[in-house]
Design a protein around this motif. Sequence first.
Motif, PDB file in Angstrom:
ATOM      1  N   ALA A   1     -13.300  40.668 -46.148  1.00 17.92           N
ATOM      2  CA  ALA A   1     -13.498  39.242 -46.390  1.00 17.92           C
ATOM      3  C   ALA A   1     -12.671  38.423 -45.414  1.00 17.92           C
ATOM      4  O   ALA A   1     -11.737  38.917 -44.767  1.00 17.92           O
ATOM      5  CB  ALA A   1     -13.120  38.885 -47.829  1.00 17.92           C
ATOM      6  N   LEU A   2     -13.033  37.149 -45.334  1.00 15.57           N
ATOM      7  CA  LEU A   2     -12.334  36.170 -44.510  1.00 15.57           C
ATOM      8  C   LEU A   2     -11.622  35.204 -45.452  1.00 15.57           C
ATOM      9  O   LEU A   2     -12.209  34.736 -46.438  1.00 15.57           O
ATOM     10  CB  LEU A   2     -13.342  35.432 -43.636  1.00 15.57           C
ATOM     11  N   TRP A   3     -10.361  34.885 -45.141  1.00 13.41           N
ATOM     12  CA  TRP A   3      -9.534  34.078 -46.021  1.00 13.41           C
ATOM     13  C   TRP A   3      -9.068  32.814 -45.303  1.00 13.41           C
ATOM     14  O   TRP A   3      -8.685  32.856 -44.141  1.00 13.41           O
ATOM     15  CB  TRP A   3      -8.338  34.891 -46.515  1.00 13.41           C
ATOM     16  N   ARG A   4      -9.132  31.703 -46.017  1.00 14.13           N
ATOM     17  CA  ARG A   4      -8.724  30.395 -45.495  1.00 14.13           C
ATOM     18  C   ARG A   4      -7.334  30.068 -46.016  1.00 14.13           C
ATOM     19  O   ARG A   4      -7.073  30.147 -47.224  1.00 14.13           O
ATOM     20  CB  ARG A   4      -9.719  29.321 -45.942  1.00 14.13           C
ATOM     21  N   VAL A   5      -6.433  29.672 -45.113  1.00 19.32           N
ATOM     22  CA  VAL A   5      -5.066  29.335 -45.481  1.00 19.32           C
ATOM     23  C   VAL A   5      -4.763  27.911 -45.042  1.00 19.32           C
ATOM     24  O   VAL A   5      -4.934  27.569 -43.864  1.00 19.32           O
ATOM     25  CB  VAL A   5      -4.050  30.300 -44.828  1.00 19.32           C
ATOM     26  N   ASP A   6      -4.318  27.088 -45.962  1.00 22.39           N
ATOM     27  CA  ASP A   6      -3.857  25.733 -45.660  1.00 22.39           C
ATOM     28  C   ASP A   6      -2.406  25.829 -45.210  1.00 22.39           C
ATOM     29  O   ASP A   6      -1.542  26.289 -45.964  1.00 22.39           O
ATOM     30  CB  ASP A   6      -3.977  24.864 -46.916  1.00 22.39           C
ATOM     31  N   THR A   7      -2.109  25.435 -43.977  1.00 24.72           N
ATOM     32  CA  THR A   7      -0.751  25.628 -43.463  1.00 24.72           C
ATOM     33  C   THR A   7       0.274  24.700 -44.102  1.00 24.72           C
ATOM     34  O   THR A   7       1.473  24.972 -44.057  1.00 24.72           O
ATOM     35  CB  THR A   7      -0.706  25.451 -41.933  1.00 24.72           C
ATOM     36  N   ALA A   8      -0.168  23.598 -44.706  1.00 24.61           N
ATOM     37  CA  ALA A   8       0.762  22.681 -45.366  1.00 24.61           C
ATOM     38  C   ALA A   8       1.154  23.183 -46.748  1.00 24.61           C
ATOM     39  O   ALA A   8       2.330  23.153 -47.126  1.00 24.61           O
ATOM     40  CB  ALA A   8       0.151  21.286 -45.459  1.00 24.61           C
ATOM     41  N   THR A   9       0.175  23.666 -47.513  1.00 21.00           N
ATOM     42  CA  THR A   9       0.428  24.085 -48.895  1.00 21.00           C
ATOM     43  C   THR A   9       0.519  25.601 -49.050  1.00 21.00           C
ATOM     44  O   THR A   9       0.966  26.080 -50.087  1.00 21.00           O
ATOM     45  CB  THR A   9      -0.689  23.583 -49.810  1.00 21.00           C
ATOM     46  N   ARG A  10       0.043  26.338 -48.058  1.00 21.11           N
ATOM     47  CA  ARG A  10      -0.049  27.802 -48.088  1.00 21.11           C
ATOM     48  C   ARG A  10      -1.043  28.285 -49.143  1.00 21.11           C
ATOM     49  O   ARG A  10      -1.007  29.450 -49.548  1.00 21.11           O
ATOM     50  CB  ARG A  10       1.319  28.455 -48.293  1.00 21.11           C
TER      51      ARG A  10
END
Length: 318
Positions: free
Chosen positions: A207-216
């Motif tokens: 799978a591909l995972w999305r990470v928000d760099t501000a909130t993690r």
Amino acid sequence: MHMTTRLLCLGASVLLAVTGQTGTAGARDLPDTYVVSRGPGILPEGITVARDGTVYVSSDGTGRLFRGHVSDSELRPFAARGIDDRTSTLGVHTDQRGRVHSVGGASLTVHDGGGRLLARRTAQDGPLGPADLNDLVITKDAVYATDWANPVIHRAEFRNGRLGPLRLWLDIRGAFPQFPAQYWLLNGIVADRAGETLLVASNGTEALWRVDTATRAVEQVQLGGESFGADGMVLRGRTLYAVLNYGAPSGVYIAELNDDLRTGVVRHRITGEPFDLPTTLARHGCRLYVVNSQLDDPPGEPPYTVSAIADPTCPQAG
């Protein structure tokens, strides 16, 4: 991007538990195949193509780096100092200043175009043991690196233009806590232009995972149920280019993502080309440069090569 042989050795039990200047017209005069090396045991793994067409390829077999140009079918050893003790180099990328960032083992290194070592950072151990850095992405604020041996992402912050310490930044297990920690097998990593969102591939979860760099915050990218445990990747706007070599037929897969990079559709599957266990790719102009790793049968057989194919998303390709 990593040694696919390690993944293959795990067997089925694992799953059960850059932009450039060269246009299409100029591409007609460019080679279709590039020779990384004719020496034994190189096993090429990572690739990047700088804006000026300079190509860098890493060696999983020896830890060396090779350099060439899109106009020349032969690459040559790149005299990168300070990595003699690194027996494997995987992810490699250049920044806007042409500096060469690469990872292997627990080390992240930065070299100038002459091979002078500008920085070397060592990753700390993860929850499962020593770091085994796999791929990296460079944003305006930091360098992020995936860890094949641990379900974590490491981060080194830029401080007044200098690269800070490489620290453990995110343990990704919370996004899928029931999945076995040792089988996350984090691989390719890319970022949006602003550096606000990371996309991280996991071979183990396919799978591909999305990470928000501000909130993690971490969430799975929805791709219509497709297996997408990518190896190396390139993100250009909302177009995601990826190499798959496990869980789906080997080749290049191109997905069109929505504006916030949370969902998408795979528009192109290029699996009929004569790739030799592709691991990753780079984009320059309207061409994709795909590494033929031979990692399924080490030490492989020279010459070790990169294949160039047309980017089907280019208007000229239609």
